[in-house]
Design an enzyme around this catalytic site. Structure first.
Site, PDB file in Angstrom:
ATOM      1  CD  GLU A 190     -46.453 -39.341 -20.281  1.00 42.76           C
ATOM      2  OE1 GLU A 190     -46.520 -38.122 -20.072  1.00 42.76           O
ATOM      3  OE2 GLU A 190     -45.637 -39.856 -21.060  1.00 42.76           O
ATOM      4  CD  GLU A 259     -46.381 -41.307 -24.707  1.00 44.04           C
ATOM      5  OE1 GLU A 259     -45.528 -40.425 -24.488  1.00 44.04           O
ATOM      6  OE2 GLU A 259     -47.603 -41.130 -24.527  1.00 44.04           O
TER       7      GLU A 259
END
Ligand SMILES: *[C@@H]1O[C@H](CO)[C@@H](O)[C@H](O)[C@H]1NC(C)=O
Ligand SMILES: *[C@@H]1O[C@H](CO)[C@@H](O)[C@H](O)[C@H]1NC(C)=O
Ligand SMILES: *[C@@H]1O[C@H](CO)[C@@H](O)[C@H](O)[C@H]1NC(C)=O
Ligand SMILES: *[C@@H]1O[C@H](CO)[C@@H](O)[C@H](O)[C@H]1NC(C)=O
Ligand SMILES: *[C@@H]1O[C@H](CO)[C@@H](O)[C@H](O)[C@H]1NC(C)=O
Ligand SMILES: *[C@@H]1O[C@H](CO)[C@@H](O)[C@H](O)[C@H]1NC(C)=O
Ligand SMILES: *[C@@H]1O[C@H](CO)[C@@H](O)[C@H](O)[C@H]1NC(C)=O
Ligand SMILES: *[C@@H]1O[C@H](CO)[C@@H](O)[C@H](O)[C@H]1NC(C)=O
Length: 847
Positions: A190, A259
């Protein structure tokens, strides 16, 4: 309709691709090749549609890994995903640890034994609500280091750890090409969310991270999640509540979702996040409808932040995440079952999904179909109504379909509905969490052999303290060896004057207990979103010297955000107001600092001190006291299931079972009274605060004791209570069963596992299915009606049309792990022809 145009081209292309791959397989008898193309991961030459789920190995114990993996497989997963946790694998630079809950190789091998694949997110940055995002604390003290940017000292350490994990996996033959289960690896994590804060150095770092990963020769693809500029050949993937709109940064890369949040994490002082499965299933179905081929649930099983592993700040010890498997490893219904049915329905479409790109057909406002063709021209279709409130009827392929708002229907033969995200046909549980129904409470014996305690001193307790002009930053001072740092000083008052004054403390976080003349006068704390806080307190001072002792507490190191690694903590300023009519700023005065509390230094949590004479014992156990240690010995309840320690009578602290920490506890921190809806509507876009529960309640009262941490005979429970509680009210809970229910109507689709195409040739009937977790059996049936029953699970009553099915269901189900009943008038009779009828059942699973 013009919807079959691209089919011929595609089939040629697939043939060409598989020829190339077969060529490359020669000589690799054991291994599996993993590559990718525009559509999917390609495993041994075949495109694959994969369902994945996160299970972080240290958040449970090796004894239960096989059961978690088995339940994940039964739930329809193909892949298990985990981060790798650097700070526990290399606690001291150059010294590695891979034992117990951190035995990564054993975990990966167990997944392989179950026949599933692994996605290993090596990072090494994990985030994960894990202490310091998984970075070891020693990294912070390397001279000149800057984390997650183009910084030589950092890159050397990061590359070293990546190489360590890759070589460990290679030595154990765990990569797919070696015959192992690992088909995918992740570098960084991320970074796209924070790269703005790192400028051009950040861009160079991304390029370097990608090149470094590729240079490791893992022979499987790498991904970078939330990284729009992931360099080729690294696949950039999506994280979020919905990813159907995501497109990778190159037409040669498949659309992947790493995710997909099943819920959200819990922080102390917050309500419990909750995501309804109808919305989660909608998000997944939309993703596969719109061209996705790999999806990972974060978390499929969340588990527990044992010890001081929780990140934060202020992340709770439970990492339940509202996942399909709950914190204790029990199946959560209807989440687990409805997703299992979804995975089966998508599997029925796999051959179509891998054969073509979707063809979109608009069916109306916020209504659309996506159709996938096989070369034979047969098709599978997804029909979506993405309106958040309006139900609709649509025409598709000559038939009409009813599409509830915010739903996707899956038609594996372009005709018959195998699954609707809005219609849960799997069984439900009565009660939200696993310890809500059918538990047994075990109290500790009280008496001379009951609780013992040790009251630790306030303030400096040892000559390892040191005095410094000013208030030191906490993380730099404790190096995270302890949650605690004492800041102590003396306030001198004229010999002839007692005074009242106001004390103003500003702390960077996360909590602080304040003592004047060794008496507790205040407790301040922040929260997950704002860890800093002010504490203003009226205090009374006596003539002469007054001691001021502040115990600053950390509750998990920050794990997220730009430059999170240099966030500070601890007391920042102290001002005494109204002191001899003046304002006294003590911030730059002399402060004596001491790392840790005395009980930690003595090792009171250690089982070797269980019989030490340090422990006091007597008729009345002190309650409501700060800075006190308690211990008790207990025999573990019979059985093999997990245990829950009910700490609702306690304040804040940490608990140990036989010397192992089960985590920080803080039931005294209640969540705000507002923000939990009475009824949660799954329709419309979800966010973590949408369907919260438990407002005005402690965030966590039950704390997980893994069964393998207790044994026959005497076990030791030690608590460090920081602010005050009553240990006499502590109890241990075991689960003895689960109340379940289901309701299925004549018009529901058959279960996807029994679904067959062309149902007029093979008539399939809807089925009511019940099954029990953990080897329990169905022991009673309390309600069973076929007709038009009223109410909902847990409160059904017969409707005007009703046949009592109690005897039928009892005969079919009692004494069994599970049972299945066809919901047809042939099978159940017809109390009211031409009326749509439902079979509703309530039953109990127990020992
Ligand atoms: C990867 O393979 C290349 C080329 O075969 C080799 O030069 C390099 O040393 C290998 N790297 C590792 C980490 O094994
Ligand atoms: C601290 O106290 C211990 C004994 O309790 C002693 O051995 C040690 O020398 C002392 N250290 C200092 C710096 O005074
Ligand atoms: C604490 O007080 C200071 C000074 O009044 C103020 O600037 C700061 O925003 C306050 N912080 C919090 C978390 O309330
Ligand atoms: C008060 O504390 C100071 C140190 O801050 C010390 O020098 C002094 O002796 C103390 N006075 C008394 C009366 O204890
Ligand atoms: C910790 O210490 C380092 C130097 O040792 C310093 O650069 C850094 O700013 C300190 N961190 C905080 C949060 O004060
Ligand atoms: C507990 O004490 C024993 C004996 O003093 C020691 O060997 C062990 O390392 C201690 N355990 C922990 C977790 O500190
Ligand atoms: C403590 O004493 C009990 C009873 O004598 C004994 O069974 C136990 O083994 C002792 N524990 C330790 C750690 O010495
Ligand atoms: C302990 O604290 C609780 C909560 O503040 C209070 O209700 C209770 O009366 C206290 N009990 C004793 C014995 O002080």
């Amino acid at each position: 309709m013009g919807i079959n145009s691209s089919v011929a081209l595609f089939s040629l292309w697939v043939v060409a691709l598989s020829l190339v791959l077969e060529g490359s397989c020669i000589g690799k008898a054991l291994g599996t090749t993993v590559t990718y193309d525009s559509r999917a991961l390609v495993i041994d030459g075949k495109r694959r549609v994969l369902q994945s789920g996160s299970i972080h190995y240290p958040r449970s114990t090796p004894e239960v890994w096989p059961e978690l993996i088995r339940k994940a497989k039964e739930g329809g997963l193909d892949v298990i995903e985990s981060y790798v946790f650097w700070n526990y694998h290399e606690p001291v630079r150059g010294q590695y640890y891979f034992e117990g809950r951190f035995d990564l190789v054993r975990f990966v091998k167990m997944v392989k034994e179950a026949g599933l694949f692994v996605h290993l997110r090596i990072g090494p940055y994990a985030c994960a609500e894990w202490n310091y995002g998984g970075f070891p604390m020693w990294l912070h003290f390397i001279p000149g280091i800057q984390f997650r940017t183009n910084n030589e000292p950092f890159k050397i350490e990061m590359e070293g750890f990546l190489a360590k994990i890759v070589s460990l996996m290679k030595e154990e033959n765990l990569f797919a090409t070696q015959g192992g289960p690992i088909i995918l690896a992740q570098v960084e994590n991320e970074y796209g969310n924070v790269k703005w804060a790192y400028g051009t150095s950040g861009q160079l770092y991304v390029k370097w991270a990608a090149e470094t990963a590729i240079s490791m020769n893992t022979t499987i693809p790498w991904v970078m999640c939330v990284q729009d500029d992931a360099p080729d050949p690294i696949i950039n993937t999506c994280n979020g509540f919905y990813c159907d709109q995501f497109t990778p940064n190159s037409p040669s890369k498949p659309k992947m979702w790493t995710e997909n949040y099943c819920g959200w994490f819990t922080s102390f002082g917050y309500p419990l996040p909750h995501r309804l499965v109808e919305d989660l299933a909608f998000a997944v179905a939309r993703f596969f409808e719109m061209g996705g081929t790999f999806q990972n649930y974060y978390m499929y099983f969340g588990g527990t932040n044992f010890g001081r592993t929780a990140g934060g700040p202020l992340v709770a010890s439970s990492y339940d995440y509202d996942a399909p498997l709950d914190e204790y490893g029990f199946i959560r219904q209807p989440k687990w079952g409805h997703l299992r049915d979804l995975h089966k329905a998508i599997k029925l479409c796999e051959d179509y999904l891998i054969s073509s790109e979707p063809t979109q057909i608009q069916l109306g406002l916020n209504l659309e179909a996506h159709v996938y063709y096989k070369p034979s021209n047969e098709c599978a279709a997804f029909l979506a109504n993405y309106d958040s409130s309006k139900d609709a009827m649509v025409e598709f392929n000559g038939n009409s379909y009813s599409l509830p708002a915010w739903s996707v229907s899956i038609l594996p033969d372009c005709k018959n509905v195998a699954y609707s995200t809005a219609r849960v046909v799997s069984q439900r549980h009565i009660g939200d969490n696993s310890f809500a129904s059918r538990t047994t409470t075990h109290r500790f014996s009280v008496g001379p052999s009951g609780w013992s305690w040790y009251k630790e001193p306030v303030g400096v307790w040892d000559n390892t303290s040191f005095t410094y002009p000013g208030l030191l930053e906490q993380i730099n001072t404790t190096k995270d060896a302890s949650d605690f740092l004492w800041y102590s000083t003396i306030l001198a008052v004229d010999e002839n004057a007692a005074e009242e004054a106001f004390l103003h403390i500003f702390s960077l976080g996360h909590a602080a207990l304040v003592f004047v003349n060794r008496v507790s006068v205040g407790f301040g704390y922040g929260n997950h979103d704002e860890p800093s806080f002010n504490l203003s307190q009226k205090i009374s001072l006596r003539p002469g010297n007054n001691s001021l002792d502040i115990l600053s507490m950390m509750i998990g190191l920050q794990n997220y955000g730009p430059w999170f690694d240099i966030d500070g903590a601890g007391v920042y300023s102290v001002i005494v107001d109204g002191f001899g009519n003046r304002k006294l700023d003590l911030t730059l005065g002399d402060w004596t600092h001491q790392v840790g509390v005395e009980g930690e230094h003595l090792g009171l949590d250690n089982i070797s001190l269980a019989n030490s004479s340090l422990w006091k014992n007597g008729a009345s156990t002190p309650i409501n006291q700060s800075l006190i240690w308690y211990k008790v010995t207990f025999s573990a309840p019979e059985g093999s299931g997990p245990l829950a320690l009910d700490l609702s009578s306690m304040g804040k602290g940490q608990a140990w079972i036989n010397g192992q920490s089960i985590g920080r506890y803080w039931p005294a921190y209640l969540s705000p009274n507002t923000g939990c809806p009475d009824n949660c509507d799954y329709r419309g876009a979800y966010d973590a605060s949408k369907c919260q529960r438990n407002c005005g309640q402690p965030s966590q009262t039950l704390y997980h004791i893994p069964r393998s941490w207790v044994h026959h005979g005497s076990n030791l429970l030690v608590l460090h209570e920081e602010i005050g509680g009553d240990p006499l009210k502590i109890s241990i809970l075991t689960r003895t069963g689960q109340e379940i229910c289901a309701f299925i109507s004549e018009s529901d689709p058959p279960p996807p596992d029994s679904w067959k195409p062309n149902s007029e040739l093979h008539p399939q009937s809807p089925q009511l299915r019940l099954s029990c977790d953990k080897g329990w059996l169905i022991t009673s049936v309390s309600f069973a009606s076929f007709g038009t029953p009223h109410g909902s699970c847990g409160s059904f009553s017969p409707g005007s049309c009703h046949v009592d099915m109690l005897e039928t269901i009892r005969k079919a189900c009692i004494g069994k792990e599970g049972c299945s009943i066809a919901v047809t008038t042939n099978n159940l009779g017809d109390p009211c022809p031409k009326v749509l009828k439902t079979l509703a059942v309530e039953a109990l699973c127990s020992e």
